[in-house]
Design a protein around this motif. Structure first.
Motif, PDB file in Angstrom:
ATOM      1  N   PHE A  80      68.005  43.748  79.341  1.00 52.90           N
ATOM      2  CA  PHE A  80      67.719  43.960  78.119  1.00 52.90           C
ATOM      3  C   PHE A  80      66.864  42.719  77.360  1.00 52.90           C
ATOM      4  CE2 PHE A  80      69.086  42.798  73.504  1.00 52.90           C
ATOM      5  CZ  PHE A  80      68.352  44.109  72.993  1.00 52.90           C
ATOM      6  N   SER A  81      65.856  43.033  76.802  1.00 54.76           N
ATOM      7  CA  SER A  81      64.722  42.254  75.968  1.00 54.76           C
ATOM      8  C   SER A  81      65.006  42.207  74.736  1.00 54.76           C
ATOM      9  CB  SER A  81      63.366  42.597  76.462  1.00 54.76           C
ATOM     10  OG  SER A  81      63.045  42.487  77.608  1.00 54.76           O
ATOM     11  N   PRO A  82      65.583  41.153  73.832  1.00 57.86           N
ATOM     12  CA  PRO A  82      66.188  41.172  72.591  1.00 57.86           C
ATOM     13  C   PRO A  82      64.857  41.426  71.629  1.00 57.86           C
ATOM     14  CG  PRO A  82      66.360  39.064  73.486  1.00 57.86           C
ATOM     15  CD  PRO A  82      65.936  39.773  74.572  1.00 57.86           C
ATOM     16  N   GLN A  83      63.830  40.892  71.994  1.00 55.84           N
ATOM     17  CA  GLN A  83      62.425  41.126  71.126  1.00 55.84           C
ATOM     18  C   GLN A  83      61.123  41.656  71.792  1.00 55.84           C
ATOM     19  OE1 GLN A  83      61.499  38.437  67.873  1.00 55.84           O
ATOM     20  NE2 GLN A  83      59.536  37.974  68.702  1.00 55.84           N
ATOM     21  N   LEU A  84      60.913  42.799  71.671  1.00 53.41           N
ATOM     22  CA  LEU A  84      59.604  43.212  72.174  1.00 53.41           C
ATOM     23  C   LEU A  84      58.490  43.456  71.060  1.00 53.41           C
ATOM     24  CD1 LEU A  84      61.162  45.890  74.662  1.00 53.41           C
ATOM     25  CD2 LEU A  84      60.069  43.684  75.171  1.00 53.41           C
ATOM     26  N   GLY A  85      58.636  44.539  70.432  1.00 51.63           N
ATOM     27  CA  GLY A  85      57.981  45.010  69.302  1.00 51.63           C
ATOM     28  C   GLY A  85      56.325  45.373  69.471  1.00 51.63           C
ATOM     29  N   ASP A  86      55.579  45.648  68.512  1.00 54.79           N
ATOM     30  CA  ASP A  86      54.084  46.102  68.765  1.00 54.79           C
ATOM     31  C   ASP A  86      53.445  44.968  69.322  1.00 54.79           C
ATOM     32  OD1 ASP A  86      54.889  48.830  68.221  1.00 54.79           O
ATOM     33  OD2 ASP A  86      54.384  48.525  66.022  1.00 54.79           O
ATOM     34  N   GLY A  87      53.198  44.869  70.400  1.00 54.20           N
ATOM     35  CA  GLY A  87      52.430  43.541  70.944  1.00 54.20           C
ATOM     36  C   GLY A  87      50.915  43.958  70.953  1.00 54.20           C
ATOM     37  N   ARG A  88      50.610  45.238  70.760  1.00 53.89           N
ATOM     38  CA  ARG A  88      49.132  45.603  70.827  1.00 53.89           C
ATOM     39  C   ARG A  88      48.727  46.763  70.057  1.00 53.89           C
ATOM     40  NH1 ARG A  88      47.916  46.615  77.204  1.00 53.89           N
ATOM     41  NH2 ARG A  88      50.309  47.396  77.602  1.00 53.89           N
ATOM     42  N   ALA A  89      49.598  46.918  68.887  1.00 56.84           N
ATOM     43  CA  ALA A  89      49.646  48.229  68.070  1.00 56.84           C
ATOM     44  C   ALA A  89      49.915  47.964  66.855  1.00 56.84           C
ATOM     45  CB  ALA A  89      50.761  49.382  68.652  1.00 56.84           C
ATOM     46  N   LEU A  90      49.244  48.615  65.889  1.00 59.23           N
ATOM     47  CA  LEU A  90      49.363  48.548  64.336  1.00 59.23           C
ATOM     48  C   LEU A  90      49.526  49.946  63.684  1.00 59.23           C
ATOM     49  CD1 LEU A  90      46.721  45.760  63.346  1.00 59.23           C
ATOM     50  CD2 LEU A  90      49.355  45.554  63.643  1.00 59.23           C
ATOM     51  N   LEU A  91      50.646  49.943  62.821  1.00 60.70           N
ATOM     52  CA  LEU A  91      50.936  51.252  62.241  1.00 60.70           C
ATOM     53  C   LEU A  91      50.103  50.922  60.993  1.00 60.70           C
ATOM     54  CD1 LEU A  91      52.556  53.621  61.516  1.00 60.70           C
ATOM     55  CD2 LEU A  91      54.360  52.483  60.640  1.00 60.70           C
ATOM     56  N   LEU A  92      49.174  51.934  60.597  1.00 59.14           N
ATOM     57  CA  LEU A  92      48.401  51.941  59.433  1.00 59.14           C
ATOM     58  C   LEU A  92      49.201  52.464  58.131  1.00 59.14           C
ATOM     59  CD1 LEU A  92      44.883  53.172  60.646  1.00 59.14           C
ATOM     60  CD2 LEU A  92      45.834  50.523  60.472  1.00 59.14           C
ATOM     61  N   GLY A  93      49.701  53.706  58.618  1.00 60.47           N
ATOM     62  CA  GLY A  93      50.643  54.252  57.370  1.00 60.47           C
ATOM     63  C   GLY A  93      50.869  55.550  57.844  1.00 60.47           C
ATOM     64  N   GLU A  94      51.247  56.478  56.715  1.00 60.52           N
ATOM     65  CA  GLU A  94      51.689  57.932  57.155  1.00 60.52           C
ATOM     66  C   GLU A  94      50.620  58.785  56.422  1.00 60.52           C
ATOM     67  OE1 GLU A  94      55.625  55.330  56.952  1.00 60.52           O
ATOM     68  OE2 GLU A  94      55.236  56.894  55.385  1.00 60.52           O
ATOM     69  N   VAL A  95      50.627  60.068  56.764  1.00 57.60           N
ATOM     70  CA  VAL A  95      50.064  61.185  56.152  1.00 57.60           C
ATOM     71  C   VAL A  95      51.025  62.558  56.346  1.00 57.60           C
ATOM     72  CG1 VAL A  95      47.475  60.254  56.965  1.00 57.60           C
ATOM     73  CG2 VAL A  95      48.840  61.997  58.256  1.00 57.60           C
ATOM     74  N   THR A  96      50.914  63.093  55.267  1.00 53.43           N
ATOM     75  CA  THR A  96      51.707  64.317  55.268  1.00 53.43           C
ATOM     76  C   THR A  96      50.751  65.571  55.667  1.00 53.43           C
ATOM     77  OG1 THR A  96      53.167  63.507  53.689  1.00 53.43           O
ATOM     78  CG2 THR A  96      53.075  66.016  53.974  1.00 53.43           C
TER      79      THR A  96
END
Length: 477
Positions: A80-96
């Motif tokens: 178990f790694s308690p903190q990973l996260g987006d280390g090389r990614a960015l969520l720009l947003g969402e489209v429908t």
């Protein structure tokens, strides 16, 4: 030209991410745009062809975008790694999209974030195009998956074990990027309120029907279990090996996510492993159903406080659902295997009939995809795949007695003629590094319609030549 995005994740879940910006790409160039996907998302493909280099490198943000790096934890190879996260990614947003479904738009390989853990946050061209290819292969096979909207080169070189490589960014589209590890991040910190908040968001976004249940969080967990059981069964039916089924790579939506050291199996062997870092075979082909249950148990642990205030009752409720996962998976797998074999109605002997064929295939190294495809139309051609066909000859009459009148049609619809053969993937990537995208484009064309046999694509139906050697894959994107 750009497009507008919504930010429901950022808006509804403060504290679940870090706002961040992409690193500047010195000379971005749009390498490929997935025009069909762009149209499905309600975007303008022609406009994106013109301006996509800036948009998909992070240099020009979509209207309303608030780039964020999402927080998550995860079990990686059981630890178990308690903190990973987006280390090389960015969520720009969402489209429908045009059908009213919400999708994340994420940049992958866009530079360091606070979750980078010492990495450079970048991606090389090969892994970006590999994820593009495999995502389209899975989509063509009808398997739920994230997909690539675009691939851009950044105009910089990045250092990897292989040397200096051209940098690239993948634009990934997903139903969402909520993972088992997202729940684990907050559960590990004892923040039950945030776990509940995340569950409420996931229910509203992915499983709204569970909100009306007597026990909505338990119903949500059951819905995730069902979606994941169906997904892994479909992986198994096409010989797909994910390679890194960590809990941070398991999407709550039931989509396949994170195509790193994945590959399609050729010669059938349940112990097949392609990943260079899976030294113990934890994520071997035959172990994937077991890891499905293990990962779902980890999800249940995060949700226990939502199931019941009494810990013992909460565990009992979770166990009732978890105990059904094996049967759910086997039900989906057997239903799919009946289609692959073109069987006539359900029969109590079907599991043994399929199992005996798999035993023969494993013993003689028969090609997974070719065996089932050839059975549909030419039993003699299937027979030729076995070094000693006598055992196959003994099995064949049992199958022929169970074969449905429309077996050939059903089997052709269930068994692809083409998969992303490993040597063809590597050929396409090697050519791309030389500046030649023609093999990549041709492979994309093949994978878009994998169930139709076309003489001009015969080479894509065959296993790798012996000279290709033992295949190894690596975590790249």
């Amino acid at each position: 030209m750009t497009f507008a995005v919504d930010n429901s994740y950022a808006r509804d879940l403060p504290g679940f991410y870090v706002e961040w910006q992409a690193a500047r790409a010195p000379a971005p160039r749009l390498l490929r745009l997935n025009r069909g996907l762009a149209f499905q998302l309600g975007l303008d493909p022609d406009g994106l062809e013109r301006d996509g280099a800036l948009v998909f490198s992070g240099g020009r943000l979509p209207e309303g975008a608030m780039p964020i790096a999402q927080a998550y934890a995860g079990h990686q190879f059981g630890g178990f790694s308690p903190q990973l996260g987006d280390g090389r990614a960015l969520l720009l947003g969402e489209v429908t999209d045009r059908a009213g479904r919400r999708h994340d738009i994420q940049l992958k390989g866009s530079g360091r974030t606070p979750f980078s853990r010492g990495g450079d946050g970048k991606a090389a061209l090969g892994p970006v195009l590999r994820e593009y290819l495999i995502g389209e292969a899975m989509h063509g096979l009808g398997i739920p998956t994230t997909r690539a909207l675009a691939a851009v080169t950044t105009g910089e070189t990045i250092l990897r074990q292989e040397g200096e490589l051209p940098g690239a960014i993948l634009t990934r589209v997903a139903a969402s990027h909520i993972r088992v590890g997202t729940f684990q991040f907050f559960a590990a910190r004892g923040d039950d309120a945030k776990v509940r908040q995340l569950a409420d968001y996931a229910i509203a976004r992915h499983y709204p029907e569970t909100a009306a249940a007597d026990q909505p969080y338990l119903a949500f967990y059951e819905a995730v279990a069902e979606a994941q059981a169906a997904l892994i069964a479909r992986w198994m039916l096409v010989g797909f090996i994910h390679g890194v089924m960590n809990t941070d790579n398991m999407a709550i939506s039931g989509e396949t996510i994170d195509y790193g050291p994945c590959a399609f199996m050729e010669a059938y062997d349940p112990a097949t492993v392609f990943s260079s870092i899976d030294h113990q075979g934890r994520y071997a082909y035959g172990n994937q159903p077991l890891i499905l249950e293990w990962n779902l148990a980890r999800l249940a642990e995060t949700l226990l406080p939502l199931f019941d205030a009494d810990p013992d009752r909460a565990v009992a409720k979770a166990s009732e659902v978890l105990d059904t996962v094996g049967a759910r998976y086997r039900g989906h797998w057997l239903a799919g295997m009946r289609e692959k074999l073109g069987l006539w109605h359900d029969h109590g002997d079907d599991l043994a009939l399929a199992g005996d064929l798999l035993t023969l295939m494993a013993a003689q190294g028969a090609d997974w995809t070719l065996t089932f495809r050839r059975l549909a139309t030419d039993a003699d051609a299937a027979r030729a795949l076995f070094r000693d066909p006598s055992a196959f000859d003994a099995w064949l009459p049992r199958w022929q007695a169970r074969r449905a009148p429309d077996a050939a049609m059903r089997m052709a619809a269930a068994n692809p003629a083409c998969i992303a053969r490993n040597h063809k993937v590597e050929e396409a990537l090697a050519a791309a590094y030389r500046g030649d995208l023609a093999p990549f484009d041709r492979l994309i064309e093949v994978l878009a319609d994998p169930f139709t046999e076309r003489p001009e694509f015969e080479a894509y139906t065959l296993p790798a030549p012996a000279s290709f050697g033992r295949y190894r894959t690596f975590c790249g994107t």
